[in-house]
Scaffold this motif. Sequence first.
Motif, PDB file in Angstrom:
ATOM      1  N   GLY A 190     -31.643  44.077  20.505  1.00 18.52           N
ATOM      2  CA  GLY A 190     -32.883  44.799  20.727  1.00 18.52           C
ATOM      3  C   GLY A 190     -32.845  45.672  21.970  1.00 18.52           C
ATOM      4  O   GLY A 190     -33.393  46.775  21.993  1.00 18.52           O
ATOM      5  N   VAL A 191     -32.184  45.189  23.016  1.00 18.00           N
ATOM      6  CA  VAL A 191     -32.058  45.966  24.252  1.00 18.00           C
ATOM      7  C   VAL A 191     -31.164  47.176  24.015  1.00 18.00           C
ATOM      8  O   VAL A 191     -31.465  48.293  24.450  1.00 18.00           O
ATOM      9  CB  VAL A 191     -31.487  45.084  25.379  1.00 18.00           C
ATOM     10  CG1 VAL A 191     -31.271  45.903  26.648  1.00 18.00           C
ATOM     11  CG2 VAL A 191     -32.423  43.910  25.651  1.00 18.00           C
ATOM     12  N   ARG A 192     -30.059  46.963  23.313  1.00 21.81           N
ATOM     13  CA  ARG A 192     -29.146  48.071  23.022  1.00 21.81           C
ATOM     14  C   ARG A 192     -29.844  49.130  22.165  1.00 21.81           C
ATOM     15  O   ARG A 192     -29.629  50.335  22.344  1.00 21.81           O
ATOM     16  CB  ARG A 192     -27.908  47.544  22.300  1.00 21.81           C
ATOM     17  CG  ARG A 192     -26.796  48.571  22.174  1.00 21.81           C
ATOM     18  CD  ARG A 192     -25.591  48.012  21.450  1.00 21.81           C
ATOM     19  NE  ARG A 192     -25.059  46.830  22.093  1.00 21.81           N
ATOM     20  CZ  ARG A 192     -25.166  45.597  21.602  1.00 21.81           C
ATOM     21  NH1 ARG A 192     -25.801  45.392  20.453  1.00 21.81           N
ATOM     22  NH2 ARG A 192     -24.655  44.576  22.254  1.00 21.81           N
ATOM     23  N   ALA A 193     -30.702  48.696  21.249  1.00 21.66           N
ATOM     24  CA  ALA A 193     -31.417  49.641  20.397  1.00 21.66           C
ATOM     25  C   ALA A 193     -32.382  50.498  21.214  1.00 21.66           C
ATOM     26  O   ALA A 193     -32.511  51.712  20.982  1.00 21.66           O
ATOM     27  CB  ALA A 193     -32.164  48.889  19.301  1.00 21.66           C
ATOM     28  N   VAL A 194     -33.059  49.873  22.174  1.00 18.55           N
ATOM     29  CA  VAL A 194     -33.967  50.643  23.039  1.00 18.55           C
ATOM     30  C   VAL A 194     -33.186  51.669  23.854  1.00 18.55           C
ATOM     31  O   VAL A 194     -33.596  52.828  23.979  1.00 18.55           O
ATOM     32  CB  VAL A 194     -34.744  49.691  23.975  1.00 18.55           C
ATOM     33  CG1 VAL A 194     -35.485  50.478  25.057  1.00 18.55           C
ATOM     34  CG2 VAL A 194     -35.724  48.849  23.174  1.00 18.55           C
ATOM     35  N   LEU A 195     -32.062  51.260  24.414  1.00 18.33           N
ATOM     36  CA  LEU A 195     -31.256  52.179  25.206  1.00 18.33           C
ATOM     37  C   LEU A 195     -30.756  53.340  24.354  1.00 18.33           C
ATOM     38  O   LEU A 195     -30.800  54.507  24.791  1.00 18.33           O
ATOM     39  CB  LEU A 195     -30.070  51.428  25.818  1.00 18.33           C
ATOM     40  CG  LEU A 195     -29.135  52.260  26.692  1.00 18.33           C
ATOM     41  CD1 LEU A 195     -29.871  52.795  27.911  1.00 18.33           C
ATOM     42  CD2 LEU A 195     -27.925  51.423  27.132  1.00 18.33           C
ATOM     43  N   ALA A 196     -30.299  53.043  23.152  1.00 15.32           N
ATOM     44  CA  ALA A 196     -29.791  54.102  22.271  1.00 15.32           C
ATOM     45  C   ALA A 196     -30.896  55.072  21.882  1.00 15.32           C
ATOM     46  O   ALA A 196     -30.701  56.296  21.906  1.00 15.32           O
ATOM     47  CB  ALA A 196     -29.163  53.477  21.024  1.00 15.32           C
ATOM     48  N   ALA A 253     -36.902  45.947  28.241  1.00 14.65           N
ATOM     49  CA  ALA A 253     -36.642  45.164  27.030  1.00 14.65           C
ATOM     50  C   ALA A 253     -35.825  43.918  27.354  1.00 14.65           C
ATOM     51  O   ALA A 253     -36.058  42.838  26.789  1.00 14.65           O
ATOM     52  CB  ALA A 253     -35.917  46.023  25.995  1.00 14.65           C
ATOM     53  N   ALA A 254     -34.854  44.033  28.281  1.00 13.12           N
ATOM     54  CA  ALA A 254     -34.055  42.877  28.670  1.00 13.12           C
ATOM     55  C   ALA A 254     -34.907  41.818  29.362  1.00 13.12           C
ATOM     56  O   ALA A 254     -34.708  40.617  29.173  1.00 13.12           O
ATOM     57  CB  ALA A 254     -32.912  43.321  29.581  1.00 13.12           C
ATOM     58  N   LEU A 255     -35.855  42.253  30.180  1.00  7.42           N
ATOM     59  CA  LEU A 255     -36.747  41.311  30.854  1.00  7.42           C
ATOM     60  C   LEU A 255     -37.609  40.564  29.847  1.00  7.42           C
ATOM     61  O   LEU A 255     -37.847  39.352  29.981  1.00  7.42           O
ATOM     62  CB  LEU A 255     -37.628  42.054  31.854  1.00  7.42           C
ATOM     63  CG  LEU A 255     -36.913  42.624  33.082  1.00  7.42           C
ATOM     64  CD1 LEU A 255     -37.823  43.598  33.826  1.00  7.42           C
ATOM     65  CD2 LEU A 255     -36.455  41.512  34.008  1.00  7.42           C
TER      66      LEU A 255
END
Length: 404
Positions: free
Chosen positions: A25-31, A242-244
Amino acid sequence: MNAPTYDTEGTAHLNTAGTGRMPDGVRAVLAACTARDDRFGSRALAEHLGAVLHTEVHERLGALLGVPAGDTVLATGAAEAFDAFVRAAELSPGDRIWTTPYEGVARLSTLYALRDRTRCRLEVVPLRADGDLDLDWMRAHLDGDVALVSVVHVSSACGTVSPVEQVGRLLAPHRARYAVDASHSVGQLPVDAARIGAQLVTADGWRFLRGPEAVGFAYAAHGVWSGRPPAPAPAAVAALNAALAHHAAAVRLPYEDLLPRLRAAVERTPGIEVLAPGREQAGMLAFRHGEVPAALIRRALARRGVVLWKTVAQENPLHPAARGGATAVRASVHRDNSAQDIDRFEQALRDVLREEREEREYTGGAAVAPGAALAAAGGDRFGGPPPYRGTPVRRGHLTLHRTT
């Protein structure tokens, strides 16, 4: 010569202390944010993320650190936040700075620059025989001349946990400003900045919090600095947010601390020396072999799908294990690891050492102790003045020497 191949399927990632694996989910937000930035520009992205950048991420950081949201600051990394804090310090030649043998090279560079600029004294708090900070020494030598104290919560070299709350209580009646590096504790241990009592608590977002690189944060007491550290990119902040959120949900789930299992696996392996000073370690274990270099072990494990980190003396130049330019291998575990990862690591490590032993027996080659080449080149000359002059280095390697 063929390039090494790495097993990317089912990799046992034991390097969260270096770079944590971002959750999907974090990687998706960053992308998504990076794509929007690429198409519309960073200003448009910042406007799109307004509530996240200015409110939501600070609320999450405040909850993480136990402080008001308005007292949190974003930065490109913990080192940059510390540098901004130190730049605002007004010290005189009669003042003293305290650091510890667990300090990392980036903060040490900043402290040496402050010492050179103000002509104050830089002192290293000694360790007790068991590897813990000597609080009795601190009590005996603490006076009005101590202006700044920098302590690492969890050592990046070996995972030693320092008693940051006890240090905070010790310093509370005195003038010394207190800065804590929580880069390797936040995300795996509770970090309550209010209980610690520091004026500054800094951390990176890409280690045990498993956020993106180039984003960090700090708790800063009022009046700590006049300026601010460099701000991270909006996409990185959104991914940190998102990571938090992911971390806050994960800490409510059951979790087995795999560090004892990791240590047992290493201690069962013949020829291995465990580097674990102090009465408490968290999340990390450093070790080395008497004959096989750390770099070779790391590369051979990577080819078997086990990812670790090789430490070098220049990363923690005041650490006792750095004498002689010694290197080591560091493994770190977190919530995304499993017992199977540890089993895979142990088997891979045994295979690597067995193959190296067989290779030496076949070739009749003599083993070279790790760090011998560096020592021969003068890498063990600790105790002289530091060669540092100039702009502080944020990351990478820099040879510094212990100064008192």
